[in-house]
Design an enzyme around this catalytic site. Structure first.
Site, short mmCIF file in Angstrom:
data_model
loop_
_atom_site.label_atom_id
_atom_site.label_comp_id
_atom_site.label_asym_id
_atom_site.label_seq_id
_atom_site.Cartn_x
_atom_site.Cartn_y
_atom_site.Cartn_z
CD GLU A 129 -2.70 -1.44 -0.02
OE1 GLU A 129 -2.97 -0.44 -0.73
OE2 GLU A 129 -3.04 -2.59 -0.34
CB CYS A 172 -1.32 6.97 2.55
SG CYS A 172 -2.41 6.12 3.69
P1 NAD Z 1 9.15 5.16 2.89
O1 NAD Z 1 8.89 4.53 1.56
O2 NAD Z 1 10.22 6.16 3.01
O3 NAD Z 1 9.49 4.03 3.97
C1 NAD Z 1 8.66 2.89 4.12
C2 NAD Z 1 9.52 1.74 4.58
O4 NAD Z 1 10.45 1.42 3.54
C3 NAD Z 1 10.37 2.08 5.82
O5 NAD Z 1 10.45 0.94 6.64
C4 NAD Z 1 11.71 2.42 5.22
O6 NAD Z 1 12.78 2.23 6.09
C5 NAD Z 1 11.78 1.45 4.05
N1 NAD Z 1 12.70 1.89 3.02
C6 NAD Z 1 13.08 3.15 2.72
N2 NAD Z 1 13.96 3.15 1.71
C7 NAD Z 1 14.14 1.86 1.36
C8 NAD Z 1 14.93 1.21 0.38
N3 NAD Z 1 15.71 1.89 -0.45
N4 NAD Z 1 14.86 -0.13 0.29
C9 NAD Z 1 14.07 -0.83 1.12
N5 NAD Z 1 13.29 -0.27 2.07
C10 NAD Z 1 13.32 1.05 2.19
O7 NAD Z 1 7.73 5.73 3.39
P2 NAD Z 1 7.41 6.53 4.73
O8 NAD Z 1 7.97 7.88 4.62
O9 NAD Z 1 7.71 5.72 5.93
O10 NAD Z 1 5.83 6.60 4.64
C11 NAD Z 1 5.19 7.53 3.83
C12 NAD Z 1 4.72 6.91 2.55
O11 NAD Z 1 3.91 5.79 2.83
C13 NAD Z 1 3.85 7.85 1.74
O12 NAD Z 1 4.16 7.71 0.38
C14 NAD Z 1 2.45 7.36 2.05
O13 NAD Z 1 1.50 7.68 1.07
C15 NAD Z 1 2.67 5.89 2.15
N6 NAD Z 1 1.63 5.24 2.93
C16 NAD Z 1 0.68 4.54 2.28
C17 NAD Z 1 -0.35 3.94 2.98
C18 NAD Z 1 -1.43 3.17 2.26
O14 NAD Z 1 -2.17 2.45 2.91
N7 NAD Z 1 -1.54 3.31 0.96
C19 NAD Z 1 -0.39 4.04 4.37
C20 NAD Z 1 0.62 4.74 5.02
C21 NAD Z 1 1.63 5.34 4.29
#
Ligand code: NAD
Length: 542
Positions: A295, A329
């Site tokens: 998501e 999100c």
């Molecule tokens: P992010 O993508 O920065 O991080 C999410 C996870 O991915 C974290 O655990 C992070 O450490 C990991 N991550 C970061 N870089 C990585 C890499 N290069 N390789 C592997 N893993 C990596 O997102 P965030 O800032 O934590 O959250 C915000 C985002 O999440 C927004 O885009 C938001 O829309 C989305 N979100 C979506 C939903 C949904 O249900 N659609 C819900 C909550 C948040």
């Protein structure tokens, strides 16, 4: 074990506590906030039932108070992932053989512990570590996570009970096996409930899990794990690894035992994980095709019809766009407003926005806290500065200040061009872009709203005209996975509005529903014939 179906306690949504002045809940929360702020903690990794303190210690600071160190997490290297996978694979046979009601009881107990004994702690952790207000923490860390745990248990026997028919003389059944391998759960910073749900939903279905929480939500992740341990989660079933996200996740994706990825976060990271898993499938790296559930981002719309109730719309926009600093999100970040309503809506919003207070969330009177970290602060204030210099934008309200914390005031920008990047890109901050459309070109504006966006997560349509609502439901059908009528596009409740979107917003497997849990089982069909035939010729051959 082939499992049978029995009744489970009926899941009901956890009531939201109000924390009104003078209430006992508020006093307990304030006491807990003060005590936790004064007692920094260590957050080790957790592998095979053991705390693992290794590597560099990284400070956890409050986004709204640079001087407040909540503790340190221990950043390990990628070898930690190998240990976590080994521990998970070791725990897998016994966990898969554990009767489902025994697994379910652990998560029901965790829900109860969170709803009672540990409610103030997880709320306070989410306030201090992620800068949520008391209300935002309560609906996330307490209510939504309790709901995930209770409702998922509620769906489980229904999934097990969905069995094929059997002809006379034989018996068919579906054995809902866990996946063969481990599930990698990668969780975001912005919802404590999601951090708690992504590792536990596969575990409830009998899977073992390697969980990599977000670096900016380690503090609350630690307390989630403590609750699960207290609830009786056996060693090795969920293993938490801490360190550089790219290195840890890449190591997990390199394992032949990877059976699934349960991800919530940004679109770009999920796309990169998908590509890596795709390459691994191409190489024949995995024992099974890993399930990918993600998501991801949103650019969520609010579309106002000329018949919309302006006062209610203004409240929907303020709450939908600015609560939790726009870091949901589902946050409203683009609005389409008819020229006939704009002067009144603008006046109403401009009454409200200056009255909104932004500050340290330990003072419960604030409506907003800080954005999560410096990177977010720079990204959002950079976009505000660009808008101030852009002739196609009218910045109606804004402000920012990072002296004490990463504070950004609710920002309202009118944009001329409906395809402006403020209407297109996910900014993930308290910025609402409004495009004012000509009432005579309503259909064109509606089409742009539904079709223009790369994302399709949430959206809201506001109208009093029923025919307009019926038309918009069809016209915007593919534009949002969660569609709201005369409501803000945020605040989905487990069991009531299953959550998820399509296009670049994710695989739409609807967290907190049976649809999600079905991704974590690999059914085996069993046919038993009671009296097998003994002749090989068919009558038609006579
Ligand atoms: P992010 O993508 O920065 O991080 C999410 C996870 O991915 C974290 O655990 C992070 O450490 C990991 N991550 C970061 N870089 C990585 C890499 N290069 N390789 C592997 N893993 C990596 O997102 P965030 O800032 O934590 O959250 C915000 C985002 O999440 C927004 O885009 C938001 O829309 C989305 N979100 C979506 C939903 C949904 O249900 N659609 C819900 C909550 C948040």
């Amino acid at each position: 074990m082939i499992e049978t179906s029995i009744e489970v306690p009926v899941a009901v949504n956890e009531p939201v506590r109000l924390y009104a002045p003078g209430s006992a809940d508020r006093a307990e929360l304030e006491r807990t906030l003060a005590a936790m702020a004064a007692s920094p903690i260590e957050v080790p990794a957790y592998i095979g039932g053991h705390d693992v303190s290794a590597g560099e210690r990284v400070a956890m600071r409050s986004p709204h108070r640079h001087d407040l160190v909540l503790g340190h997490w221990h950043s390990g290297d990628a070898s930690q992932v190998d240990d976590a996978i080994a521990a998970a694979m070791k725990a897998a046979p016994a966990w898969a053989a554990t009767p489902w009601n025994a697994r379910a009881a652990i998560f029901l107990k965790a829900a109860e512990l969170l709803a009672t004994k540990h409610r103030a702690t997880l709320n306070a952790a989410t306030m201090l570590g992620q800068s949520k207000t008391a209300h935002q923490a309560e609906i996330d860390a307490a209510c939504e996570l309790v709901d995930f745990w209770r409702f998922n248990v509620g769906y489980l026997p229904k999934i097990l009970a969905d069995q094929p028919i059997s002809s006379p003389g034989l018996w068919n059944l579906l054995d809902h096996r866990p996946l063969e391998g481990f599930v990698l759960a990668v969780t975001p910073f912005n919802f404590t409930a999601i951090a708690g749900n992504l590792p536990t939903a596969p575990a409830l279905m009998g899977n073992v899990v390697v969980w990599k929480p977000s670096a900016t939500a380690m503090y609350s992740a630690h307390f989630i794990l403590e609750i699960l341990k207290e609830a009786g989660l056996p060693p090795g079933v969920i293993n938490m690894v801490l360190g550089d996200p790219g290195a840890l996740v890449d190591r997990a994706l390199a394992s032949p035992h990877l059976a699934g990825v349960h991800f919530t976060g940004s679109t770009s990271v999920f796309r990169s994980l998908w590509a890596k898993v795709g390459a691994g499938v191409g190489e024949g790296r995995y024992r099974t095709y890993p399930r990918l559930v993600g998501e991801t981002g949103g650019k969520d719309f609010v579309f106002a019809h000329p018949s919309a109730d302006v006062d209610a719309l203004a409240v929907g926009l303020v709450r939908g766009a600015y609560e939790y600093q726009g870091q949901k999100c589902s946050a409203a970040s683009r609005a389409y407003v008819p020229a006939s309503l704009w002067p009144r809506l603008r006046a109403r919003m401009m009454d409200v926005l200056p009255a909104i207070t932004v500050g340290d969330v330990s003072e419960l009177s604030h409506f907003m806290g800080a954005v999560i970290d410096r990177r977010a602060y720079e990204r959002v204030t950079g976009a505000v500065k660009s808008a101030l210099a852009d002739a196609g934008c009218e910045v109606l309200h804004h402000g920012y200040d990072d002296r004490d914390g990463y504070f950004i005031r609710p920002t309202l920008v009118r944009v001329d061009d409906p395809s402006h990047r403020l209407m297109r890109d996910e900014l993930f901050g308290p910025v609402l872009a409004v495009h004012v459309y000509d009432d005579a070109r309503y259909d064109e504006a509606l089409a742009r709203c539904g079709d223009d966006s790369e994302y399709a997560l949430t959206g809201a349509f506001w109208a009093r005209d029923r025919a307009a609502i019926t038309h918009a439901l069809a016209a915007l059908r593919q534009g949002a996975g969660n569609f709201y009528i005369n409501d803000k596009p945020t605040g989905a409740v487990v069991g009531q509005q299953p959550f998820g979107g399509a296009r670049a917003s994710g695989t739409n497997d609807k967290a907190g529903s049976a649809l999600n849990l079905l991704r974590w089982v690999s059914p085996r069909t069993v046919k038993e014939t009671f009296v097998p035939p003994t002749g090989w010729r068919y009558p038609s051959m006579g």
